[in-house]
Scaffold this motif. Structure first.
Motif, PDB file in Angstrom:
ATOM      1  N   GLU A  32      12.968  84.293  -0.669  1.00 28.40           N
ATOM      2  CA  GLU A  32      12.304  85.435  -1.316  1.00 28.40           C
ATOM      3  C   GLU A  32      10.809  85.435  -1.034  1.00 28.40           C
ATOM      4  OE1 GLU A  32      13.564  84.902  -5.345  1.00 28.40           O
ATOM      5  OE2 GLU A  32      15.530  85.881  -5.007  1.00 28.40           O
ATOM      6  N   SER A  35      10.292  86.588   2.511  1.00 23.76           N
ATOM      7  CA  SER A  35      10.681  87.996   2.666  1.00 23.76           C
ATOM      8  C   SER A  35       9.578  88.970   2.272  1.00 23.76           C
ATOM      9  CB  SER A  35      11.920  88.302   1.807  1.00 23.76           C
ATOM     10  OG  SER A  35      13.016  87.523   2.193  1.00 23.76           O
ATOM     11  N   THR A  60      16.546  84.085   6.146  1.00 24.51           N
ATOM     12  CA  THR A  60      15.696  85.160   5.619  1.00 24.51           C
ATOM     13  C   THR A  60      15.875  86.426   6.431  1.00 24.51           C
ATOM     14  OG1 THR A  60      14.047  83.571   4.817  1.00 24.51           O
ATOM     15  CG2 THR A  60      13.322  85.851   5.107  1.00 24.51           C
ATOM     16  N   ILE A  64      17.576  90.140   5.099  1.00 21.38           N
ATOM     17  CA  ILE A  64      16.858  91.404   4.895  1.00 21.38           C
ATOM     18  C   ILE A  64      17.035  92.392   6.043  1.00 21.38           C
ATOM     19  CG2 ILE A  64      15.167  90.289   3.387  1.00 21.38           C
ATOM     20  CD1 ILE A  64      13.146  90.463   5.627  1.00 21.38           C
TER      21      ILE A  64
END
Length: 465
Positions: A32, A35, A60, A64
């Motif tokens: 996170e 990201s 990652t 996403i």
């Protein structure tokens, strides 16, 4: 999708290195953080190492919707620059030693890695299914990229897990680079099951590797044929490793004698030995020889993985149904890649393979449906009008106690050996075994047979003059 479901494993350990451990919850937190401010459907290069940072970037980007290209850390810098020019990545995730021009800015760092972002981002056009780019295992010069979809990744990860019976109790250690399809599939299939993965760059030939091995007690690892040659050389037979439960082999054909040796050895040690077969173009793996068949079917690549199938065709592309008849091996399954990319414009292309792969390997099956690789379709020469299999010559010399690799052009066979004293004996042996005059055979001594990071022989780098 395994990369979206990491959090369900909560506080279980996900990665162990020489000096660090992190949990699945820690990993999700770091994903996170990385990201933040990243844009979906962009292209990223990862200069891979077997460390937390590389796998963090990979997960990652998948999570996403960024498309990563996994690149070997040992890639020639000029070749890397050509790839950057050709494919115009928006992001490069690499060790801090990889400094780029002023066209890039550093936007994030994590341990030894940093994210560099292009200040003039290219607007790529991607097919919506495109998830990942890998280089073909034999790529040299201008690499060909394999286009893999999300479904390719997911389906092959599940099939591998099912074939090997992977559970949360399994604990692999990395022995292959993660940019190599076999090495990556080991990471994927164990993440799917919430396993702990020991990440290391250490070679199995180093004392430090075995010190780490004994302290962290992995239950499984995988290797290519070269790995198993080295294991035999360093005396794996005498090692006391009671916690080791599974070995897997892929990345090229393990010859019959070596396959039988490890199958019998593992049986004595109480280790399950799985022989597998795969290609980058099939995401990773297409078949598995069940451990219980490893001895009696030594030399076989086994049977297709769940949801996949094999068939053989002759020179007229007619399907071969008889047992023990050679033909080109075709594979059909949901893990067959979308196709190749030769430049940035190919990233928008759809599925060109439609789930079918002509492997380029010659194979046969026995009357119980187990398959055996006998050579490569293109690894043949015409010498004085006779069709000669280079793979067969390598196998003949191996059975007679010699180690060499073969290449050549029509009417000239080149044989390379690391043992200078074998040069004359190899020439005489090959001439006698294949009934070709010795004038067509050139045996050369070289200091080291060229191999890539995963141990595969780089035939294109052998000098034929």
């Amino acid at each position: 999708m395994f990369f979206n479901d990491l959090g369900k494993h909560q506080n279980s350990i996900v990665f162990t290195t020489i000096d660090e451990q992190i949990s699945y919850n820690d990993l999700v937190f770091e994903i996170e953080k990385l990201s933040e401010n990243l844009l979906a459907r962009k292209l990223a290069f990862i200069i891979c190492e077997n460390n937390i940072e590389s796998v963090l970037g990979y997960l990652t980007f998948l999570r996403i919707g960024i498309v990563p290209l996994l690149v070997s850390k040992s890639i020639d810098r000029e070749l890397l620059n050509d790839l950057i020019t050709n494919y115009k990545p928006n992001y490069i995730w690499a060790n801090k030693d990889y400094t780029l021009s002023n066209d890039w800015k550093i936007t994030h760092s994590n341990r030894t890695f940093q994210l560099q972002e292009s200040i003039s981002p290219f607007n790529h056009e991607f097919h919506p299914s495109l998830a990942l780019l890998l280089m073909t295992s034999g790529s040299t010069g201008s690499p060909v990229l394999v286009r893999l979809s999300y479904q390719n990744l997911i389906q092959n990860t599940i099939s591998i897990s099912d074939s090997l019976g992977i559970s949360k109790e399994d604990k692999p250690i990395t022995t292959l680079p993660m940019n190599y399809t076999f090495g990556l599939s080991i990471i994927n299939s164990h993440l799917l099951n919430g396993c702990e993965i020991i990440l290391t760059e250490l070679s199995i030939l180093s004392k430090d590797f075995w010190d780490l091995f004994k302290s962290r007690k992995p239950t499984t690892f995988g290797g290519v044929p070269y790995t198993y040659q080295m294991l035999k050389r360093i005396g794996f037979e005498k090692m006391d490793l009671p916690f080791l439960k599974k070995l897997t082999q892929a990345g090229g054909k393990l010859d019959h004698n070596m396959s039988k040796y490890f199958a019998e050895l593992c049986l004595l040690k109480g280790i399950k030995f799985f022989v597998m077969y795969g290609q980058t173009e099939a995401t990773a793996r297409m078949s598995c020889l069940p451990a219980e068949d490893a001895v009696k079917k030594a030399g076989s690549i086994g049977i297709p993985i769940p949801n996949g199938s094999f068939y053989l065709v002759d020179d007229n592309l007619d399907v071969i149904n008889e047992a023990d008849k050679e033909g080109e091996l075709y594979y059909k399954g949901p893990n067959v890649s979308m196709g190749y990319a030769y430049n940035v414009n190919d990233l928008i292309l759809g599925d060109e393979n439609n789930g079918v792969l002509a492997t380029g390997d010659l194979a046969k099956k026995d009357n119980e449906g187990y398959y055996y690789i006998v050579g490569r379709k293109k690894r043949f020469l015409k010498i004085f009008g006779n069709r000669i299999s280079l793979d067969e010559i390598e196998n003949i010399t191996l059975k007679n106690g010699y180690s060499c690799v073969c290449t050549g052009v029509d009417d000239k066979l080149y044989v390379f050996t690391e043992n200078e004293q074998d040069v004359l004996e190899l020439k005489n042996l090959i001439s006698a075994k294949i009934s070709i005059h010795h004038s067509a055979i050139i045996v050369k001594h070289i200091s080291k047979i060229p191999r890539n990071d995963s141990g595969k022989i780089l035939y294109s780098e052998l000098q034929v003059k």
